[in-house]
Enzyme design. Structure first.
Site, short mmCIF file in Angstrom:
data_model
loop_
_atom_site.label_atom_id
_atom_site.label_comp_id
_atom_site.label_asym_id
_atom_site.label_seq_id
_atom_site.Cartn_x
_atom_site.Cartn_y
_atom_site.Cartn_z
N HIS A 187 -1.48 22.80 0.71
CA HIS A 187 -2.04 22.82 -0.47
C HIS A 187 -0.85 23.25 -1.43
O HIS A 187 -0.60 22.84 -2.76
CB HIS A 187 -3.18 23.86 -0.63
CG HIS A 187 -4.36 23.42 -0.23
ND1 HIS A 187 -4.74 22.17 -0.32
CD2 HIS A 187 -5.37 23.95 0.61
CE1 HIS A 187 -6.19 22.07 0.10
NE2 HIS A 187 -6.66 23.06 0.85
N GLU A 429 -1.34 -1.10 2.84
CA GLU A 429 -1.00 -0.02 3.77
C GLU A 429 -1.14 0.11 5.18
O GLU A 429 -0.98 0.90 6.02
CB GLU A 429 -1.39 1.32 3.08
CG GLU A 429 -3.06 1.28 2.88
CD GLU A 429 -3.34 2.60 2.29
OE1 GLU A 429 -2.69 3.65 2.21
OE2 GLU A 429 -4.58 2.40 1.76
N ASP A 453 1.14 5.41 4.63
CA ASP A 453 0.32 4.78 5.63
C ASP A 453 1.13 3.63 6.56
O ASP A 453 1.10 3.38 7.59
CB ASP A 453 -0.99 4.62 5.43
CG ASP A 453 -2.07 5.81 5.31
OD1 ASP A 453 -1.97 6.71 6.23
OD2 ASP A 453 -2.67 5.83 4.10
N CYS A 500 3.43 2.85 -3.90
CA CYS A 500 3.07 3.92 -4.59
C CYS A 500 3.27 4.89 -3.47
O CYS A 500 2.76 6.05 -3.45
CB CYS A 500 1.70 3.87 -4.97
SG CYS A 500 0.56 3.27 -3.71
C1 PEP Z 1 0.17 5.72 1.18
O1 PEP Z 1 -0.28 5.61 2.17
O2 PEP Z 1 1.38 5.46 0.97
C2 PEP Z 1 -0.41 6.06 -0.23
C3 PEP Z 1 0.04 6.25 -1.31
O3 PEP Z 1 -1.85 6.58 -0.01
P1 PEP Z 1 -2.12 8.23 0.56
O4 PEP Z 1 -0.76 8.88 0.59
O5 PEP Z 1 -3.05 8.75 -0.48
O6 PEP Z 1 -2.83 8.06 1.84
MG MG Z 2 -2.65 5.70 2.28
#
Ligand code: PEP
Ligand code: MG
Length: 568
Positions: A187, A429, A453, A500
């Site tokens: 966190h 992902e 991911d 992202c």
């Molecule tokens: C990802 O998997 O790259 C992503 C942006 O989603 P999260 O980190 O929320 O799983």
């Molecule tokens: Mg993800």
């Protein structure tokens, strides 16, 4: 001479301040505590639970009104721990054994924490920290211990940093964070990241060399920490601090400039956010919109599913703050590493491969429909897009898209205003989605590559497992090929591809991605200026040559080493 400690720098920047140790030892106070009769102690403990929960409620409202959603969510989770009968039951039992209210509270929290600690799932294990934190908070209340007054800036340090410590401090008082544990998903680290607070993790026993009030310097880039620096050592950092200030000033001059190569190829640099308030911070770094609103933050820290109206307010606020730029809202990515108390997923052998994200949404229309409606309505106040997480095949997208159409029909029937111009896309992902992008691109409006991911699933390397983190490399040739395929598939169908995942904030990766034809990079906002700086220093031909060389290389580590030799 200072005590020198080395850890892993995870959020860059130099921090100067005095150490504030999280994890105060209460043993001395407990020895001096004079318990009353058992009945009186029981009443005292019960009253303390109510008082502390009330105090938290006030802080939660305060954080919410300031838009500090992560802090509010942490305290809300703590309030739920206090109200859990498992805690009061255990306190009663412990009181019968020891007769002292504060000791019984600490012992009860310890017992409950150990139950979580023995669980296999990393997320549940992580809850042990919260339970101990709550126990300590109540014990401190019973012992009459006040939180220390904070004069100047502090560097918060602890083996594990209790979430309430970071959540409870004014952000402008925290110069830096030092964590004994190695976790980058704690966190404390998540909050530090959105606020660009220099942070070093993994210092282990180094924490024992620090005391409350020690002057300290921390370099979040190199991971170096100096405790009680001499005047000379302090001065040696003056130059670095000056440079940091100059760099900040230079980055501020880039704020309104486009992320464009010397020969005019442009990429949109946008932000990953967890709450509307994060858009303000992102705008400060020159973000051109939002590429990932992790909507699960809207669902976290609540005792029940947020209503369409409540969600609408959140999404509308984020969309409006984007000032006409696109705001990509990801539908809830629940399950896996993000469980919710009110959505029963059940025990799973492999939660990361389990009932999660779009799989839950497609099964639970009662959850999915209000969210889709809220986003479509928010679209009226700017430019919104809907993005589905964890898609693995065409049918999932078609089913989810059909729900969007149904949501529109229902809104029309209800006479509610909504936007008919909301793009609908997917996160890429999973390797399955990446392989299928030539087909998926025919249906979607856009792709956003989630490398956090995608790397874990492609390489079969848990994204949070420190023991095998050496294998977790976004430059692995297999990963690079999936990314390239995704971008090319989108461009071929006249759609756009962005990214992202954390890879987007790596300036070396940005060069490769640009050369592959990516249109948008979404990241924690403090990373935007550096990525922009690099893009503005090269030509698209140079980037293409670097990509060609990289795609011929066979080894991810060598690719990483090669890219590190390039200077921008
Ligand atoms: C990802 O998997 O790259 C992503 C942006 O989603 P999260 O980190 O929320 O799983
Ligand atoms: Mg993800």
């Amino acid at each position: 001479m200072a005590d020198k400690i080395k850890g892993k720098g995870v959020i860059s920047g130099i921090a100067v301040g005095t150490i504030l140790l999280a994890g105060q030892n209460l043993d001395g106070y407990l020895v001096n505590y004079k318990p009353g009769k058992l009945d009186a102690e029981k009443k005292k403990a019960a009253a303390a639970l109510v008082e502390v929960a009330e105090g938290m409620k006030k802080s939660i409202d305060d954080f919410n009104s300031k838009g500090l959603k992560e802090q509010a969510a942490i305290l809300e989770a703590h309030r739920m721990i206090i109200e859990d009968p498992a805690l009061s039951g255990a306190i009663d039992e412990k009181l019968n054994e020891c007769g002292s209210a504060p000791k019984a509270v600490l012992d009860a929290a310890e017992v409950n924490a150990q139950i979580f600690e023995s669980m296999e799932d990393e997320v549940f294990r992580g809850r042990a920290v919260d339970i101990r934190d709550v126990g300590k908070r109540i014990a401190k209340f019973l012992l009459g211990i006040k939180e220390p007054e904070i004069a100047g800036k502090v560097i918060v340090a602890g083996k594990e940093i209790e979430p309430s410590v970071i959540a409870g401090l004014p952000t402008d008082k925290i110069a830096g964070v030092i964590l004994g544990a190695g976790s980058t998903t704690a966190h404390a680290v998540i909050i530090a990241k959105t606020r660009a607070i220099p942070t070093v993790v993994g210092v282990g026993k180094g924490i024992e060399q620090m005391a409350d009030g020690d002057p300290a310097i921390l370099d979040g880039g190199t991971g170096d920490i100096l405790i009680r620096p001499s005047a000379e050592e302090r001065a040696s950092y003056d130059e670095k601090i000056k440079k940091q200030e100059e760099l900040k000033a230079y980055y501020a001059t880039l704020k309104t400039l486009p992320a464009k190569t010397l020969d005019g190829v442009e990429v949109d640099l946008v932000a990953n956010i967890g709450s509307p308030a994060d858009v303000d911070a992102a705008n400060g770094f020159g973000a051109q919109g939002v590429g990932l609103f992790r909507s699960e933050f809207v669902f976290m820290g609540k005792t029940d599913v947020p209503k369409e109206e409540d969600q609408f307010k959140e999404y509308k606020a984020a969309v409006e703050k984007c000032n006409g730029n696109l705001c990509v809202i990801r539908t809830m990515d629940i399950g896996g590493d993000k469980p919710l108390p009110y959505i029963q997923v059940g025990a799973e052998e492999n939660p990361f491969l389990g009932y999660r994200a779009i799989r839950i949404s497609l099964k639970r229309e009662d959850l999915f429909m209000p969210q889709l409606k809220a986003i479509l309505r928010a679209g009226k106040f700017g430019k919104a897009a809907i993005m589905f997480p964890m898609v693995i095949n065409v049918q999932e997208f078609l089913d989810a898209k059909a729900m969007v159409e149904k949501a529109k029909r229902e809104l029309a029937a209800e006479g509610k205003d909504y936007s008919d111009d909301v793009q609908v896309g997917i996160m890429v992902e999973t390797p399955a989605a990446a392989v299928m992008t030539p087909i998926l691109a025919k249906y979607v409006d856009f792709f956003s590559i989630g490398t956090n991911d995608l790397v874990q699933y492609t390489l079969a390397v848990d994204r949070g497992n420190a023991q095998i983190s050496y294998l977790y490399n976004h430059f692995n040739p297999a990963v690079l090929r999936l990314i390239k395929r995704t971008i090319e598939s989108a461009n071929k169908e006249g759609k756009w591809a962005g990214m992202c995942g954390e890879m987007a904030s790596d300036p070396c990766a940005a060069i490769l991605l640009m050369a592959m034809g990516i249109k948008e990079l979404s990241m924690s906002a403090p990373s935007i200026p550096r990525v922009k700086e690099v893009i503005r220093k090269i030509t698209s031909t140079e980037a293409k040559n670097i990509l060609d060389k990289v795609m011929e290389m066979e080894d991810g580590d060598k690719i990483k080493d090669y890219l590190a030799t390039l200077t921008f």
